[in-house]
Design a protein around this motif. Structure first.
Motif, PDB file in Angstrom:
ATOM      1  N   ASP A 101       1.052  -1.320  -0.216  1.00  0.00           N
ATOM      2  CA  ASP A 101       0.079  -0.122   0.117  1.00  0.00           C
ATOM      3  C   ASP A 101       0.637   1.711  -0.129  1.00  0.00           C
ATOM      4  O   ASP A 101       1.138   1.721   1.396  1.00  0.00           O
ATOM      5  CB  ASP A 101      -0.726  -0.068   1.025  1.00  0.00           C
ATOM      6  N   TYR A 104      -0.370   4.232   2.171  1.00  0.00           N
ATOM      7  CA  TYR A 104       0.232   4.357   3.608  1.00  0.00           C
ATOM      8  C   TYR A 104       1.968   4.132   4.084  1.00  0.00           C
ATOM      9  O   TYR A 104       1.839   4.987   4.908  1.00  0.00           O
ATOM     10  CB  TYR A 104      -0.422   2.694   3.830  1.00  0.00           C
ATOM     11  N   THR A 174      -5.843  -5.842   7.913  1.00  0.00           N
ATOM     12  CA  THR A 174      -5.960  -4.439   7.819  1.00  0.00           C
ATOM     13  C   THR A 174      -6.942  -3.593   8.706  1.00  0.00           C
ATOM     14  O   THR A 174      -6.873  -2.401   8.917  1.00  0.00           O
ATOM     15  CB  THR A 174      -7.452  -4.662   7.411  1.00  0.00           C
ATOM     16  N   GLU A 429      -7.891   7.917   7.628  1.00  0.00           N
ATOM     17  CA  GLU A 429      -8.333   6.777   6.488  1.00  0.00           C
ATOM     18  C   GLU A 429     -10.042   5.948   6.791  1.00  0.00           C
ATOM     19  O   GLU A 429     -10.197   5.934   8.060  1.00  0.00           O
ATOM     20  CB  GLU A 429      -7.321   6.087   7.140  1.00  0.00           C
ATOM     21  N   ARG A 431     -12.154   3.400   5.638  1.00  0.00           N
ATOM     22  CA  ARG A 431     -12.216   2.388   4.986  1.00  0.00           C
ATOM     23  C   ARG A 431     -13.920   2.233   4.402  1.00  0.00           C
ATOM     24  O   ARG A 431     -14.672   2.214   5.785  1.00  0.00           O
ATOM     25  CB  ARG A 431     -11.596   1.271   6.080  1.00  0.00           C
ATOM     26  N   LYS A 461      -9.352   4.193   2.248  1.00  0.00           N
ATOM     27  CA  LYS A 461      -9.011   2.670   1.197  1.00  0.00           C
ATOM     28  C   LYS A 461     -10.548   2.212   0.879  1.00  0.00           C
ATOM     29  O   LYS A 461     -11.041   2.043   1.676  1.00  0.00           O
ATOM     30  CB  LYS A 461      -8.090   2.004   2.132  1.00  0.00           C
ATOM     31  N   GLN A 519      -9.538  -1.485  -4.107  1.00  0.00           N
ATOM     32  CA  GLN A 519      -9.107  -3.486  -4.380  1.00  0.00           C
ATOM     33  C   GLN A 519     -10.272  -3.161  -4.564  1.00  0.00           C
ATOM     34  O   GLN A 519     -11.251  -3.509  -4.430  1.00  0.00           O
ATOM     35  CB  GLN A 519      -9.392  -3.771  -2.859  1.00  0.00           C
TER      36      GLN A 519
END
Length: 780
Positions: A101, A104, A174, A429, A431, A461, A519
């Motif tokens: 990543d 990141y 994760t 972040e 997700r 993400k 992803q």
């Protein structure tokens, strides 16, 4: 014929080394899988089982039998085993680079360097006295710099493949702590390789010339891969993957540059990692490589590599009193320097103690670059030194790995958090998991991804999952980079068909245009159980919100038509069981919400706030969107006429620069929570000119409908609203009498109906239904 025999079987070999090597690989694979099956219920990860399998097959146990030893360990067998190791580490380091990543890494490079450097600095200090001790014991007269580098590497190195597999198998990859451990170990190992290579390069002019050649060749392959990847993707624009021959070209280049590096005396692991790390992600070529490599690497290559590392360990070499003392000293120095240095770095970074200890133990894993240094070149030091350091590396990992596995399997540090946007800091972040059933739903979902990723200080993400119906009772979860039962294209025709190609093309185009890496995965299950798989995936990925498509779509004439009635049932189940917040997106195509990235026009978004946890969640989602430069947000707060709501933002406007963190007590009323949340939103965003806040005073449901109609006369491409959770709200009384879609709530159902004559898209959000005691603080 004789020449071939001499090539394959040297003098002293009782058997063909190709046969014995292949048989050994098979034994390690079978034994490692057996140990994995036995140890998995005890919480032990794959790398521990695979190392243990290598120890069992090796000279410690099975190879102590004279017949087995004569078959496995021959005059030239070491060269073949080294060749297998070279191929394995080339492939898995390239695969690690592909899956890294990069955003990141960029965001956390400072933290990773401090944590990795903490243990490495102490290791560098302790390596000096240990060098003096070992020189006295083994009478080392030559290559003392190389010997010091060996000791430094054994003390300071962290085996990134071992750490990555341990974290991945415990589903901690994760979590914040899991990702920090993974990339810190990777940073630590690459740093050790670079330091040793740089010092080695300056030992002679030949070494220096070799280093320059290696850098040139590596850079050339990285640049060449960029153009080859784009060329192969264009050639296969109508296919989901590129061809095998094109993948062979990529792998041939990687193998060639690796061989060149190994020939000049340098390891190829950094080169392979960099080639994978800098490989273009927005292409079919990258997807194909992941599809072909990931399953093979995790199932076959890494078990063989770890197993061969354990195979080198011979416990009889440790029985000597002097060797036992030295082994204990080195293991204690290695663990002590790493743990002490990591804890000190974590204390400086204010990382909690429990997480710091797990991080320190994870970074103490050995078994990759240190073994490369120990085994090459083979005649640099005596056999006793070689056996000592092999024993140290293997025993260190076999001792630490079970303890780390116990800590990783606890839910304390790796819990699913956050589960709502309301408690998520806007600069943290985000997700998210977006679900689609068919290609036409992709544009709406990626538009949400685009809007939520508008600020560089607020990383995102995103995951996009394609839900495919499986008529049978069989259920499987397939990733694009995984294979099914060894057949890489077994699911092409039956599971997804041409939809896969269209969805992949749309996503590739979005990634190429916006540089936002999404992803992509696929879930194949019956519609009766697919909601459970979605919820499990959301929990494993630790997302804060799931976006689901509405079961209706807009036709060309503007009317809404049912897509699949099953989608509605699935939405109901996901809303009920989701481990996080859920948003249902009603996409109205070209008249609705469009992708803000690259759009010449500004997207006007309206958020309706009536009060309650769902509306606060919708407002929290709006805060993420307003950070996008192409988004204009207006919040409409509906207030009951003659109510005594305290508009504290009028008095607090002078304090608009202060960051407010509100502690909400369990005794507080819902209205007080709403008021505090809106006050904070006003001070932080409205007073700064980033958003607008408009009050609408109404007394009942009829006036609410009239106010909504008046608002929708303006051109809004997206309206956001909470599903409900407002308890008894007189402002929406009577709206549910004609409710068609209860999953949208009373206001959402009204906005989605054709009676409102609204052409924009609609996002209805439900906050995660869980105990409010888990959330003591709400971040504005």
């Amino acid at each position: 014929m004789e020449g071939t025999e001499n090539l394959m079987c040297r003098s002293g070999d009782s058997f063909n080394p190709w046969v014995t090597s292949s048989f050994q690989v098979s034994c390690i694979l079978v034994t490692s899988h057996i140990f994995h099956i036995l140890l998995k219920p005890l919480g032990q990860p794959g790398p521990f089982a695979q190392l243990l399998a290598g120890v069992v097959v090796g000279p410690t146990l099975l190879s102590r039998i004279s017949e087995v030893k004569a078959f496995f360990i021959q005059a030239s067998s070491a060269e073949y085993y080294m060749f297998f190791s070279f191929l394995c580490r080339m492939l898995f380091m390239f695969s690690i680079g592909l899956e890294t990543d990069i955003p990141y890494l960029k965001r956390n490079i400072r933290v990773m360097s401090i944590v990795a450097g903490g243990g490495s600095i102490l290791a560098c200090i302790f390596a000096g006295p240990l060098l003096w001790l070992l020189i006295k014991v083994f009478n080392v007269a030559q290559h003392r710099l190389t010997f010091y580098l060996l000791i430094f590497t054994v003390l300071a190195n962290s085996a990134s493949p071992v750490v990555l597999r341990m974290i991945a198998e415990t589903k901690s990859d994760t979590a914040d702590l899991g990702r920090l451990a993974m990339y810190t170990s990777l940073f630590n190992e690459m740093s050790c390789v670079v330091i040793v290579s740089m010092l080695t390069a300056f030992t002679s002019s030949t070494r220096f010339q070799g280093a320059i050649l290696d850098l040139t060749v590596t850079g050339t392959v990285i640049i060449l891969n960029k153009y080859l990847s784009l060329f192969f993707s264009r050639r296969n624009r109508h296919n989901r993957f590129v061809t095998n021959s094109e993948i062979f070209i990529i792998m041939f280049l990687l193998t060639s540059v690796s061989v060149i590096l190994e020939t000049t005396g340098y390891t190829s692991i950094t080169c392979c990692f960099l080639v994978g790390l800098l490989f273009p992600r927005e292409s079919k070529t990258c997807r194909t490589l992941l599809h072909k490599l990931t399953y093979a690497v995790n199932t076959f290559i890494l078990p063989v590599y770890f197993g061969y590392a354990g195979f080198q360990f011979d416990i009889t070499n440790v029985f000597n009193k002097l060797t036992i003392v030295l082994t204990v000293i080195i293991v204690l120095l290695s663990a002590g320097s790493r743990i002490a240095g990591t804890l000190a770095a974590c204390y400086y970074l204010k990382i909690p103690r429990s997480e710091s200890l797990i991080l320190a133990l994870l970074l103490n894993m050995k078994g990759n670059y240190d073994l490369i240094i120990i085994n090459t070149p083979p005649k640099l030091w005596e056999e006793d030194i070689h056996d000592l350091f092999v024993s140290v590396v293997i025993l260190n990992t076999l001792i630490i790995a079970p303890l780390v596995a116990v800590l990783l399997n606890r839910d304390v540090c790796f819990a699913h958090y956050p589960t709502t946007l309301e408690i998520l800091n806007p600069e943290s972040e985000l997700r998210m998991l977006a679900c689609v059933y068919m290609p036409r739903q992709v544009s709406g979902q990626v538009s949400l991804v685009s809007a939520l990723s508008g600020c560089q200080n607020a990383p995102i993400k995103p995951y996009l999952v394609h839900l495919v119906e499986l008529p049978k009772k069989k259920k499987s979860k397939l990733m694009y980079h995984q294979l099914e039962e060894g057949d890489q294209y077994s699911d092409e025709e039956e599971y997804g068909g041409n939809d896969l190609i269209e969805i992949s093309d749309a996503l590739d185009s979005f990634i190429s245009e916006t540089k936002i890496l999404v992803q992509q995965s696929k879930i194949v299950s019956s519609f009766q159980t697919i909601d459970q798989v979605v919820c499990e995936s959301a929990k494993d990925l630790r997302v804060a919100i799931i976006f689901l498509p509405f079961h209706r779509h807009q036709r060309i004439d503007g009317k809404m038509e049912n897509t699949m009635e099953e989608i509605r049932t699935i939405n109901h189940k996901v809303i009920r069981d989701a481990p996080c917040s859920v948003g249902i997106f009603v996409d109205r195509g070209h008249t609705g919400f469009q992708q803000p990235h690259g759009s010449p026009s500004v997207q006007n978004i309206a958020t309706f706030f009536f009060g309650g946890p769902d509306d606060r969640e919708a407002l929290a989602c709006s805060k993420r969107m307003l950070m996008h430069s192409q988004v204009n947000l207006t919040v409409f707060r509906f207030i009951q006429t003659n109510s005594s709501i305290h508009n504290s933002w009028i008095n607090n406007a002078s304090h608009k620069d202060e960051e407010v963190i509100m502690a909400i007590s369990s005794a507080g009323t819902e209205n007080e929570i709403d008021n505090a949340f809106v006050d904070t939103f006003y001070n932080r965003y409205v007073a700064q000119g980033q958003a607008s806040l408009v009050e609408k005073h109404v007394s009942n449901g009829v006036e609410t409908v009239a106010a909504i109609r008046e608002i929708l006369e303006e051109m809004y491409s997206l309206v956001m609203v909470g599903k409900g959770g407002r308890r008894s709200c007189p402002l929406t009384t009577g709206l549910s009498d004609w409710e068609e879609c209860p999953e949208l709530g009373s206001v959402g159902d009204l906005l989605a109906s054709s009676e409102m004559n609204f052409n924009g898209s609609l996002l209805v959000i439900q906050r995660h239904r869980h105990s409010e005691s888990d959330e003591e603080f709400i971040t504005p």
